[in-house]
Design a protein around this motif. Structure first.
Motif, PDB file in Angstrom:
ATOM      1  N   HIS A  80       0.846  -1.197   0.000  1.00 15.94           N
ATOM      2  CA  HIS A  80       0.000   0.000   0.000  1.00 15.94           C
ATOM      3  C   HIS A  80       0.883   1.250   0.000  1.00 15.94           C
ATOM      4  O   HIS A  80       1.973   1.230   0.552  1.00 15.94           O
ATOM      5  CB  HIS A  80      -0.879  -0.024   1.251  1.00 15.94           C
ATOM      6  CG  HIS A  80      -1.977   0.986   1.227  1.00 15.94           C
ATOM      7  ND1 HIS A  80      -3.159   0.750   0.575  1.00 15.94           N
ATOM      8  CD2 HIS A  80      -2.069   2.217   1.761  1.00 15.94           C
ATOM      9  CE1 HIS A  80      -3.945   1.806   0.727  1.00 15.94           C
ATOM     10  NE2 HIS A  80      -3.300   2.717   1.440  1.00 15.94           N
ATOM     11  N   VAL A  81       0.396   2.308  -0.624  1.00 14.03           N
ATOM     12  CA  VAL A  81       1.161   3.554  -0.697  1.00 14.03           C
ATOM     13  C   VAL A  81       1.545   4.008   0.722  1.00 14.03           C
ATOM     14  O   VAL A  81       0.753   3.852   1.662  1.00 14.03           O
ATOM     15  CB  VAL A  81       0.350   4.638  -1.461  1.00 14.03           C
ATOM     16  CG1 VAL A  81      -0.938   4.985  -0.723  1.00 14.03           C
ATOM     17  CG2 VAL A  81       1.178   5.885  -1.682  1.00 14.03           C
ATOM     18  N   ASP A  82       2.768   4.470   0.858  1.00 10.65           N
ATOM     19  CA  ASP A  82       3.298   4.962   2.143  1.00 10.65           C
ATOM     20  C   ASP A  82       3.664   3.871   3.146  1.00 10.65           C
ATOM     21  O   ASP A  82       4.018   4.180   4.272  1.00 10.65           O
ATOM     22  CB  ASP A  82       2.324   5.943   2.832  1.00 10.65           C
ATOM     23  CG  ASP A  82       2.441   7.338   2.251  1.00 10.65           C
ATOM     24  OD1 ASP A  82       3.400   7.574   1.479  1.00 10.65           O
ATOM     25  OD2 ASP A  82       1.583   8.181   2.548  1.00 10.65           O
ATOM     26  N   HIS A  83       3.569   2.618   2.767  1.00 15.95           N
ATOM     27  CA  HIS A  83       3.943   1.572   3.722  1.00 15.95           C
ATOM     28  C   HIS A  83       5.453   1.318   3.739  1.00 15.95           C
ATOM     29  O   HIS A  83       5.919   0.505   4.510  1.00 15.95           O
ATOM     30  CB  HIS A  83       3.135   0.288   3.478  1.00 15.95           C
ATOM     31  CG  HIS A  83       1.738   0.381   4.027  1.00 15.95           C
ATOM     32  ND1 HIS A  83       0.938  -0.701   4.251  1.00 15.95           N
ATOM     33  CD2 HIS A  83       1.005   1.465   4.411  1.00 15.95           C
ATOM     34  CE1 HIS A  83      -0.237  -0.296   4.741  1.00 15.95           C
ATOM     35  NE2 HIS A  83      -0.212   1.017   4.840  1.00 15.95           N
ATOM     36  N   GLY A  84       6.194   2.025   2.851  1.00 14.87           N
ATOM     37  CA  GLY A  84       7.652   2.011   3.005  1.00 14.87           C
ATOM     38  C   GLY A  84       8.468   1.403   1.883  1.00 14.87           C
ATOM     39  O   GLY A  84       9.645   1.083   2.082  1.00 14.87           O
ATOM     40  N   SER A  91       9.771   2.733  -0.981  1.00 14.74           N
ATOM     41  CA  SER A  91      10.941   3.527  -1.378  1.00 14.74           C
ATOM     42  C   SER A  91      12.000   3.510  -0.289  1.00 14.74           C
ATOM     43  O   SER A  91      13.196   3.425  -0.565  1.00 14.74           O
ATOM     44  CB  SER A  91      10.544   4.976  -1.644  1.00 14.74           C
ATOM     45  OG  SER A  91       9.387   5.022  -2.399  1.00 14.74           O
ATOM     46  N   THR A  92      11.543   3.605   0.941  1.00 10.97           N
ATOM     47  CA  THR A  92      12.488   3.615   2.059  1.00 10.97           C
ATOM     48  C   THR A  92      13.252   2.293   2.111  1.00 10.97           C
ATOM     49  O   THR A  92      14.467   2.274   2.315  1.00 10.97           O
ATOM     50  CB  THR A  92      11.721   3.862   3.379  1.00 10.97           C
ATOM     51  OG1 THR A  92      10.936   5.041   3.206  1.00 10.97           O
ATOM     52  CG2 THR A  92      12.669   4.049   4.539  1.00 10.97           C
ATOM     53  N   GLU A 144      15.674  10.817   4.939  1.00  6.48           N
ATOM     54  CA  GLU A 144      15.318   9.428   5.149  1.00  6.48           C
ATOM     55  C   GLU A 144      15.670   8.690   3.875  1.00  6.48           C
ATOM     56  O   GLU A 144      16.022   9.302   2.880  1.00  6.48           O
ATOM     57  CB  GLU A 144      13.847   9.299   5.478  1.00  6.48           C
ATOM     58  CG  GLU A 144      12.978   9.996   4.472  1.00  6.48           C
ATOM     59  CD  GLU A 144      11.610  10.357   5.023  1.00  6.48           C
ATOM     60  OE1 GLU A 144      10.708  10.536   4.210  1.00  6.48           O
ATOM     61  OE2 GLU A 144      11.470  10.456   6.240  1.00  6.48           O
ATOM     62  N   ALA A 170      14.073   7.263   1.591  1.00  5.61           N
ATOM     63  CA  ALA A 170      13.323   7.470   0.355  1.00  5.61           C
ATOM     64  C   ALA A 170      14.029   8.503  -0.517  1.00  5.61           C
ATOM     65  O   ALA A 170      13.812   8.566  -1.720  1.00  5.61           O
ATOM     66  CB  ALA A 170      11.898   7.910   0.670  1.00  5.61           C
ATOM     67  N   LYS A 203       7.848  -0.516   9.808  1.00  7.62           N
ATOM     68  CA  LYS A 203       7.630   0.594  10.752  1.00  7.62           C
ATOM     69  C   LYS A 203       7.417   0.090  12.176  1.00  7.62           C
ATOM     70  O   LYS A 203       6.626   0.667  12.932  1.00  7.62           O
ATOM     71  CB  LYS A 203       6.440   1.473  10.326  1.00  7.62           C
ATOM     72  CG  LYS A 203       6.555   2.017   8.899  1.00  7.62           C
ATOM     73  CD  LYS A 203       5.618   3.169   8.653  1.00  7.62           C
ATOM     74  CE  LYS A 203       5.536   3.497   7.176  1.00  7.62           C
ATOM     75  NZ  LYS A 203       4.673   4.620   6.870  1.00  7.62           N
ATOM     76  N   GLN A 238       7.897   2.653  14.769  1.00 12.80           N
ATOM     77  CA  GLN A 238       6.771   3.547  15.007  1.00 12.80           C
ATOM     78  C   GLN A 238       5.690   2.860  15.849  1.00 12.80           C
ATOM     79  O   GLN A 238       4.928   3.514  16.540  1.00 12.80           O
ATOM     80  CB  GLN A 238       6.185   3.955  13.659  1.00 12.80           C
ATOM     81  CG  GLN A 238       5.556   5.319  13.672  1.00 12.80           C
ATOM     82  CD  GLN A 238       5.221   5.785  12.254  1.00 12.80           C
ATOM     83  OE1 GLN A 238       4.993   4.981  11.341  1.00 12.80           O
ATOM     84  NE2 GLN A 238       5.202   7.079  12.071  1.00 12.80           N
ATOM     85  N   SER A 286      12.178  -2.459  10.406  1.00 19.40           N
ATOM     86  CA  SER A 286      12.030  -1.020  10.249  1.00 19.40           C
ATOM     87  C   SER A 286      12.922  -0.641   9.073  1.00 19.40           C
ATOM     88  O   SER A 286      14.144  -0.761   9.158  1.00 19.40           O
ATOM     89  CB  SER A 286      12.466  -0.262  11.505  1.00 19.40           C
ATOM     90  OG  SER A 286      12.617   1.106  11.163  1.00 19.40           O
ATOM     91  N   ALA A 287      12.293  -0.235   7.979  1.00 19.28           N
ATOM     92  CA  ALA A 287      13.072   0.155   6.803  1.00 19.28           C
ATOM     93  C   ALA A 287      13.856   1.424   7.120  1.00 19.28           C
ATOM     94  O   ALA A 287      14.937   1.643   6.590  1.00 19.28           O
ATOM     95  CB  ALA A 287      12.149   0.379   5.611  1.00 19.28           C
TER      96      ALA A 287
HETATM   97  P1  GDP Z   1       6.076   4.074  -0.298  1.00 22.38           P
HETATM   98  O1  GDP Z   1       4.954   4.960  -0.720  1.00 22.38           O
HETATM   99  O2  GDP Z   1       5.596   2.681  -0.011  1.00 22.38           O
HETATM  100  O3  GDP Z   1       7.263   4.091  -1.203  1.00 22.38           O
HETATM  101  O4  GDP Z   1       6.531   4.624   1.139  1.00 22.38           O
HETATM  102  P2  GDP Z   1       7.814   5.506   1.540  1.00 22.38           P
HETATM  103  O5  GDP Z   1       9.034   4.680   1.543  1.00 22.38           O
HETATM  104  O6  GDP Z   1       7.812   6.748   0.740  1.00 22.38           O
HETATM  105  O7  GDP Z   1       7.460   5.816   3.050  1.00 22.38           O
HETATM  106  C1  GDP Z   1       6.357   6.623   3.424  1.00 22.38           C
HETATM  107  C2  GDP Z   1       6.650   7.328   4.741  1.00 22.38           C
HETATM  108  O8  GDP Z   1       6.836   6.377   5.777  1.00 22.38           O
HETATM  109  C3  GDP Z   1       7.928   8.153   4.677  1.00 22.38           C
HETATM  110  O9  GDP Z   1       7.735   9.333   5.410  1.00 22.38           O
HETATM  111  C4  GDP Z   1       8.948   7.269   5.381  1.00 22.38           C
HETATM  112  O10 GDP Z   1       9.956   7.993   6.030  1.00 22.38           O
HETATM  113  C5  GDP Z   1       8.105   6.550   6.388  1.00 22.38           C
HETATM  114  N1  GDP Z   1       8.677   5.243   6.711  1.00 22.38           N
HETATM  115  C6  GDP Z   1       9.018   4.255   5.862  1.00 22.38           C
HETATM  116  N2  GDP Z   1       9.522   3.208   6.531  1.00 22.38           N
HETATM  117  C7  GDP Z   1       9.500   3.542   7.838  1.00 22.38           C
HETATM  118  C8  GDP Z   1       9.898   2.860   9.047  1.00 22.38           C
HETATM  119  O11 GDP Z   1      10.382   1.746   9.072  1.00 22.38           O
HETATM  120  N3  GDP Z   1       9.705   3.544  10.216  1.00 22.38           N
HETATM  121  C9  GDP Z   1       9.172   4.789  10.259  1.00 22.38           C
HETATM  122  N4  GDP Z   1       9.034   5.358  11.455  1.00 22.38           N
HETATM  123  N5  GDP Z   1       8.808   5.457   9.149  1.00 22.38           N
HETATM  124  C10 GDP Z   1       8.964   4.840   7.957  1.00 22.38           C
END
Ligand code: GDP
Length: 405
Positions: free
Chosen positions: A12-16, A18-19, A51, A53, A143, A146, A179-180
């Motif tokens: 899902h979008v924002d689940h990490g 890219s990170t 970060e 990403a 995450k 978090q 935790s990515a």
């Molecule tokens: P994508 O949309 O799946 O590519 O998600 P992103 O990698 O852009 O991550 C979305 C947000 O979640 C960003 O603000 C990241 O910093 C944050 N994020 C990703 N992985 C983690 C993690 O392991 N821990 C925390 N606390 N934040 C994370």
């Protein structure tokens, strides 16, 4: 050199996603430190959080400016082998690429945010992965930092994930708390700190444990392209689709099942090079009762399947198909007429909903049964790409592509 093992990262979008990719590139040393520092700096200058990403953002910016790096193919190397991360730009593109073979992933990663749990796209991605037949799926519960490194929360989300996969009769290969952002359990085990309650392997170790043999070590397959008359007899020309072969080997010609012995493996101008392996274009001199023809498959053990009815998942990129219409199935060098019986039709963008199975429209995908008028040689279990996928022609025009289920 070893071919990179292709994986796709979904979630899902924002689940990490890219990170995770940034983290993998960083921890495996795929990016040089000075280059990384430069990227981080320019990302900070642009007012973005520091970060991982940012690595991908920087790639995107470079691409936008027309500079070198191609973010559709990202490479990194573990202790065991090189990997390539296949880009999954959108559901439809992903399905089209997977089913046409434009880019195929041998394994998939599904990322789930530990705080949010399963979201609509998590469900859709799990469904799409099951439809395209990717068996090795590694789920990352991300995450956890978090989520307060809460073991109970991890177990809860892991149970939801298992239930989700059970709906499609699958099981994930592994479910790992990570935790990515901090890198815990990504490239190295987090033995200390918040995740010390977890004793299993880290993500990279799990990827390395996936044992799909390289294509050179899969069963020998050779789809006949042409046959020429030579002063030393008939030479059967084609490309080795998988595995390897040596002069003197016993082979079987399918779909007929006739045995043959390899007298020589010619590679112009050499009359016998003694051996051939995946990717080699060669001519085979066979001791056989009958000379194989174009469209037949010369194979080793275990034998491929010769079928006239099989299940498949297809993607459609032409005008509507109506169940029962006659088509041509092209698989490797084979061409056989047949009929598709649509069982379930989906829009790849919303695969949780089934559409009317009477017809299949442009951009849609289907689970189907295909009945052919003559035998087709396929290889659903040996992971031979050429004999596991096919193109569908309607009135002489390519209209769809699919993989054998
Ligand atoms: P994508 O949309 O799946 O590519 O998600 P992103 O990698 O852009 O991550 C979305 C947000 O979640 C960003 O603000 C990241 O910093 C944050 N994020 C990703 N992985 C983690 C993690 O392991 N821990 C925390 N606390 N934040 C994370």
């Amino acid at each position: 050199m070893m071919r990179p093992f292709p994986i796709v990262i979904t979630g899902h979008v924002d689940h990490g996603k890219s990170t995770l990719i940034g983290r993998l590139l960083y921890d495996t040393g795929a990016l040089q430190a000075d280059r990384l520092a430069e990227m981080r700096q320019s990302s900070q200058d642009a007012g973005k959080a520091s970060e991982f990403a940012f690595v991908l953002d920087a790639f995107e910016e470079e691409r936008a400016r027309g500079i070198t790096i191609d973010t559709s193919q990202i490479y990194f190397t573990s202790a065991r082998r090189p990997y390539v991360i296949i880009d999954a730009p959108g559901h439809r593109e992903f399905i089209r690429n997977m089913l046409t073979g434009a880019s195929y992933a041998d394994a998939a990663v599904l990322m789930v945010d530990a705080v949010e749990g399963i979201c609509p796209q998590t469900r859709r991605h799990a469904k799409l992965l099951s439809l395209v037949g990717i068996k090795d799926i590694c789920v990352l519960i991300n995450k956890l930092d978090q989520a307060g490194y809460d073991r109970g929360r991890y177990l809860e989300v892991a149970a939801q994930v298992r239930d989700l996969f059970a709906e499609f009769s699958g099981t994930p290969f592994a479910i790992i708390p990570i935790s990515a952002l901090t890198g815990e359990n990504v490239a190295t085990r987090a033995r200390e700190g918040g995740l010390s309650w977890y004793y299993g392997p880290c993500f990279l170790e799990v990827l390395d444990a996936i044992d799909t043999p390289p294509i050179e070590e899969r069963p020998f397959r050779f789809a006949v392209q042409d046959v020429y008359q030579h002063e030393k007899g008939a030479v059967v020309v084609g490309k080795v689709d998988s595995g390897r072969l040596a002069t003197g080997d016993e082979v079987v010609v399918w779909p007929g099942g006739d045995s043959a012995r390899v007298r020589a493996i010619a590679k112009y101008p050499e009359p016998d090079v003694g051996a051939a392996s995946y990717g080699d274009a060669v001519g085979l001199f066979l001791d056989a009762d009958r000379v194989p023809q174009r469209g037949e498959v010369v194979a080793g053990e275990p034998a491929p399947n010769a079928v006239s009815l099989f299940g498949a998942t297809i993607f459609w990129f032409a005008d509507s198909y109506v169940s029962g219409r006659r088509v041509m199935i092209r698989c490797a060098t084979q061409a056989v007429a047949g009929v598709i019986e649509l069982l379930k039709v989906y829009d790849p963008a919303a695969p949780d909903e089934e559409l009317d199975p009477e017809s299949l429209n442009i951009g849609e995908m289907a689970r189907c049964r295909i009945r052919t008028e003559a035998s087709l040689v396929i290889d659903p279990f040996a992971r031979v790409p050429e004999l596991g996928r096919f193109v569908i022609e309607c009135d002489g025009v390519p209209a769809g592509a699919g993989i054998v289920a």
